[in-house]
Each structure stands twice: as C-alpha cells, then as structure tokens.
Design an enzyme around this catalytic site. Structure first.
Site, short mmCIF file in Angstrom:
data_model
loop_
_atom_site.label_atom_id
_atom_site.label_comp_id
_atom_site.label_asym_id
_atom_site.label_seq_id
_atom_site.Cartn_x
_atom_site.Cartn_y
_atom_site.Cartn_z
N ARG A 1 0.82 -1.21 0.00
CA ARG A 1 0.00 0.00 0.00
C ARG A 1 0.86 1.27 0.00
O ARG A 1 0.50 2.28 -0.62
CB ARG A 1 -0.92 -0.01 1.22
CG ARG A 1 -1.91 1.14 1.24
CD ARG A 1 -2.94 0.93 2.34
NE ARG A 1 -3.98 1.94 2.30
CZ ARG A 1 -4.28 2.74 3.33
NH1 ARG A 1 -3.60 2.65 4.46
NH2 ARG A 1 -5.25 3.62 3.22
N HIS B 1 0.47 4.53 -2.38
CA HIS B 1 0.26 5.89 -1.88
C HIS B 1 1.41 6.83 -2.23
O HIS B 1 1.23 8.04 -2.26
CB HIS B 1 0.03 5.86 -0.36
CG HIS B 1 -1.35 5.39 0.00
ND1 HIS B 1 -1.93 5.66 1.21
CD2 HIS B 1 -2.26 4.68 -0.70
CE1 HIS B 1 -3.15 5.13 1.24
NE2 HIS B 1 -3.37 4.52 0.10
N ASN C 1 -3.73 8.39 5.00
CA ASN C 1 -2.53 7.84 5.63
C ASN C 1 -2.54 7.90 7.15
O ASN C 1 -1.93 7.06 7.81
CB ASN C 1 -1.28 8.58 5.14
CG ASN C 1 -0.98 8.30 3.68
OD1 ASN C 1 -1.30 7.22 3.17
ND2 ASN C 1 -0.39 9.27 2.98
N HIS D 1 -6.13 -5.63 -2.58
CA HIS D 1 -6.96 -5.85 -1.39
C HIS D 1 -7.20 -7.34 -1.13
O HIS D 1 -8.04 -7.68 -0.31
CB HIS D 1 -8.29 -5.10 -1.51
CG HIS D 1 -8.12 -3.61 -1.39
ND1 HIS D 1 -9.15 -2.72 -1.53
CD2 HIS D 1 -7.01 -2.85 -1.12
CE1 HIS D 1 -8.70 -1.48 -1.35
NE2 HIS D 1 -7.40 -1.53 -1.11
N THR E 1 -11.41 -14.33 2.64
CA THR E 1 -10.89 -15.68 2.40
C THR E 1 -9.45 -15.84 2.89
O THR E 1 -8.91 -16.94 2.87
CB THR E 1 -10.96 -16.07 0.90
OG1 THR E 1 -10.14 -15.17 0.15
CG2 THR E 1 -12.37 -16.00 0.37
C1 HEM Z 1 -9.04 1.66 -5.99
C2 HEM Z 1 -8.98 2.53 -5.01
C3 HEM Z 1 -8.54 2.18 -3.62
C4 HEM Z 1 -9.14 2.58 -2.48
C5 HEM Z 1 -10.37 3.47 -2.38
C6 HEM Z 1 -8.42 2.00 -1.38
C7 HEM Z 1 -8.74 2.19 -0.05
C8 HEM Z 1 -8.16 1.50 1.00
C9 HEM Z 1 -8.55 1.61 2.37
C10 HEM Z 1 -9.64 2.53 2.90
C11 HEM Z 1 -7.80 0.75 3.09
C12 HEM Z 1 -7.86 0.51 4.60
C13 HEM Z 1 -6.90 1.41 5.30
C14 HEM Z 1 -7.06 1.41 6.79
O1 HEM Z 1 -8.11 1.02 7.27
O2 HEM Z 1 -6.12 1.81 7.52
C15 HEM Z 1 -6.91 0.11 2.18
C16 HEM Z 1 -5.97 -0.84 2.53
C17 HEM Z 1 -5.11 -1.43 1.65
N1 HEM Z 1 -4.96 -1.10 0.33
FE1 HEM Z 1 -6.17 0.05 -0.77
N2 HEM Z 1 -7.39 1.27 -1.87
C18 HEM Z 1 -7.41 1.35 -3.24
C19 HEM Z 1 -6.50 0.78 -4.10
C20 HEM Z 1 -5.40 0.04 -3.71
C21 HEM Z 1 -4.33 -0.36 -4.59
C22 HEM Z 1 -4.22 0.02 -6.06
C23 HEM Z 1 -3.47 -1.10 -3.84
C24 HEM Z 1 -2.19 -1.77 -4.24
C25 HEM Z 1 -1.94 -2.22 -5.44
C26 HEM Z 1 -4.01 -1.16 -2.50
C27 HEM Z 1 -3.47 -1.86 -1.46
C28 HEM Z 1 -3.96 -1.89 -0.18
C29 HEM Z 1 -3.49 -2.80 0.84
C30 HEM Z 1 -2.45 -3.89 0.65
C31 HEM Z 1 -4.20 -2.50 2.02
C32 HEM Z 1 -4.03 -3.14 3.39
C33 HEM Z 1 -2.94 -2.39 4.14
C34 HEM Z 1 -2.64 -2.91 5.54
O3 HEM Z 1 -3.20 -3.91 5.99
O4 HEM Z 1 -1.80 -2.27 6.19
N3 HEM Z 1 -5.17 -0.42 -2.46
N4 HEM Z 1 -7.14 0.59 0.90
#
Ligand code: HEM
Ligand code: NAG
Ligand code: NAG
Length: 321
Positions: free
Chosen positions: A63, A67, A95, A195, A243
């Site tokens: 992530r 970002h 963030n 995700h 899952t």
């Molecule tokens: C398409 C639009 C996207 C939105 C709206 C979005 C939004 C979010 C949100 C709200 C979270 C939870 C953060 C938290 O609760 O602290 C999250 C987590 C995450 N996102 Fe996204 N995301 C998007 C795209 C992506 C992309 C493109 C990637 C990587 C290729 C990604 C990878 C991740 C990962 C791996 C997590 C988990 C992080 C952790 O457990 O520390 N996301 N995202």
C-alpha cells in the site's frame, strides 16, 4: 526492393519504439547492477524476515508504494516526516493512523546503504522493490521492478488528500482518479486486487455495512457489525479479503461476485457496471490475475518518476538531505 523497404519500416518502428519507451520511463531493471549489485537481494532478505514475523506488513508495504505513486509520482514523498517546510503526507486522511511500514523502510535503507558502501539506492526504489517482494512473500506473482527513481525534496499533504482515491468513491470517480494517474479501467480492477491482502479499519467500511444495503450480502454485513459498531471502535480491523488476508490470491474477486466486498469502493467494481465482466474473469483463476497484476504494478511504478539530476538520493528516507 519491396522487402528492403519493409526492412527499413521495421527498423524505424523498432528505433522509434525504443526511444519512445525510454523517453517515457528512463527507468531500468538493471539500474543498480554496477553501482550496487547487492541492492535487490538485500531488500528481499529484509522484507522476507519482516513478513515472516508479521504477515500484515507485506500488505502495508504494498500500500505504501501505491500511496507514494499516486501523489506527484513514485518519488518517496510519502516517507518524509513533517518539518517547518514539509507538510507530511503521513498526516493526510488516507494515511493518518493508517499507512504503515515506515520503520521497515528505515531498516531496509540502513541495510542497503551498508551493502552498497554508500547511499546509492533511492528510497522511492526501495519502496517499489519492497512492494514487489512483499507480494511474492505472500504467494503472489513476481515482476521486474523498473529502477532509477530519485527521491523528492518535497511532500504535499494537500496533494495526498486530493489524489489518493477514497473508499467512498463510486465507479466513475474511481475510473477518473486512475485515469488521472495514467491508469485505465483494467488497471483499476486488477490493482484493486491488492486488497486480496491486508486489513481495513472500521471507520473506512462502517458506512458500507450499515448504509449500502442494496449492494452488500446481508449476512456478511451482519457479521461485520460485531467488529464495527455504529459508534466507537473506529480502529477495529477486518480483513479486506475474508478468504485470507495473508495470502495473495483471487479470493478478493470471488467476494465481490458474492457481494462481500469490504469497502464501498471495492463493491463498486462489481455493481452492475461494465467492470463486472473483468471482476468475474479474475474470479475464475489466478493466471490472468497474476499476469495482469504484475504488468499494472510496473505501469503504476512508472508514474512520473524523478530521474537524472532531479531530486536526490536521500540518506535518511524520512528527511531531505
Ligand atoms: C481503488 C482505489 C482504492 C481505495 C479506495 C483503497 C482504499 C483503502 C482503504 C480505505 C484501506 C484501509 C486502510 C485502513 O483502514 O487503515 C486500504 C488498505 C489497503 N490497500 Fe487500498 N485502496 C485502493 C487501491 C489500492 C491499490 C491500487 C493497492 C495496491 C496495489 C491497494 C493496497 C492496499 C493494501 C495492501 C491495504 C491493506 C494495508 C494494511 O493492511 O496495512 N489499495 N485501501
Ligand atoms: C458518482 O459520484 C459523483 C460525485 O459525488 C456524482 O457526481 C456522480 O453522479 C456519481 N455517479 C454515479 C454513476 O453514481
Ligand atoms: C448512514 O447514512 C446516514 C445518512 O447519510 C448518516 O447520517 C449515517 O451516519 C450513516 N450511518 C453510518 C453508520 O455510517
């Protein structure tokens, strides 16, 4: 004569294509082969040790790269701490209390600079490689990370708030946001497969489980309400992919087909719109997903890098030199 003309057309096309690609990215997977041949293996070993200790950190590192790239290009800007002249992106809404992995990047930077004998590897490249190594460590695909990014001397909380997509976005907002970063609908669907690992805080999915009743499996929503009450518990965690948040696989897409996406923005990808078909396709098997994910990660990683004399190679990833 005719075949000679054809040869020149081909030659032209080749030279042009080569120039066009290099003019676009200027990055290369072999960038550190001579200046620090141990760079990649050093990063990999720190990531592997870290993920072994804490599986979630792999998700957090993936992530972090996303970002970084979505705010003025992949330039390490997300890593800079606040100072009188730096308005840290760490304080931006997407963030704050959410982005993780900064200590791991510090550890990697220390190890890499030691292995190289001097600071030649940029923080932006470290983040890009750590993201790839994390995906691999959690069972996902591999790819050749393009390298040679330099580090920014600025950061922008405002730009982070404006450019990182929000979980409240609808499909057209998501598509527009990705288009603004040079990424298309397919990139959106396949990169959202990130995700398949990691967790989200209650505050980011509360509205979806209480208010999006037309677009969520009711039993799934009900179960989540135990984790995420109407009031309080903002930081309670649920897996983005029920899952299994520690394995990079296609479960994310099968969830969406069953209306079990955790975030509103996830379920928007399968809600009667024209990305439904792609979601369904990825839910069938990991081959297409893995191949397309790898390609889209390279594409995302090429977002507006600083190269040549632009920026710097930071000594400390948190500070401008
Ligand atoms: C398409 C639009 C996207 C939105 C709206 C979005 C939004 C979010 C949100 C709200 C979270 C939870 C953060 C938290 O609760 O602290 C999250 C987590 C995450 N996102 Fe996204 N995301 C998007 C795209 C992506 C992309 C493109 C990637 C990587 C290729 C990604 C990878 C991740 C990962 C791996 C997590 C988990 C992080 C952790 O457990 O520390 N996301 N995202
Ligand atoms: C998506 O959200 C934007 C901004 O709120 C709104 O203008 C647009 O009508 C919405 N699109 C759809 C298809 O709901
Ligand atoms: C549901 O939506 C209403 C109206 O927008 C809002 O006032 C309420 O806070 C939302 N509930 C939750 C739990 O997010």
């Amino acid at each position: 004569m005719a075949s000679r003309g054809y040869f020149f057309v081909l030659l032209h096309a080749f030279v042009f294509a080569t120039l066009a690609t290099s003019a676009f990215s200027k990055l290369s997977p072999n960038y550190y082969d001579f200046s620090c041949p141990k760079a990649l293996s050093t990063i990999k070993s720190v990531v592997e040790a870290t993920v072994k200790k804490e599986r979630r950190m792999g998700a957090s590192l993936l992530r972090l790269h996303f970002h970084d790239c979505f705010v003025n290009g992949c330039d390490g800007s997300v890593l800079l701490d606040s100072t009188s002249s730096i308005d840290s992106e760490k304080k931006a809404t997407p963030n704050f209390k959410s982005a993780r992995g900064f200590e791991v990047i510090d550890d990697i930077k220390k190890a890499v600079d030691e292995a190289c004998g001097k600071p030649v590897v940029s923080c932006a490249d470290i983040v890009a490689v750590a993201a790839r190594d994390s995906v691999v460590a959690l069972g996902g695909p591999t790819w050749k990370v393009e390298l040679g990014r330099r580090d920014s001397t600025t950061a922008s909380r405002k730009a982070a708030n404006a450019n990182i997509p929000a979980p409240t976005f609808n499909l057209s907002q998501l598509i527009t946001n990705f288009k603004n970063h040079g990424l298309d609908e397919k990139d959106l669907v396949v990169l959202s497969g990130g995700h398949s690992i990691g967790f989200a805080r209650c505050i980011f999915f509360r509205n979806h489980i209480y208010n999006d009743s037309n677009n969520i499996d009711p039993k799934f929503a009900k179960r989540l309400k135990h984790i995420c009450p109407k009031k309080g518990g903002d930081s309670n965690l649920a897996p983005l992919d029920k899952t299994g948040p520690n394995h990079f696989e296609i479960g994310y897409y099968s969830n969406l087909v069953q209306k079990k996406g955790l975030l509103h923005s996830d379920q928007e990808l399968f809600n009667g719109g024209y990305t439904d078909a792609l979601v369904r396709q990825y839910s069938y098997g990991h081959v297409a997903f893995f191949e397309d994910f790898a390609n889209s990660m390279i594409k995302m990683g090429n977002t507006r890098p600083l190269t040549g004399n632009q920026g710097e190679i930071r000594v400390n990833c948190r500070k401008v030199n």
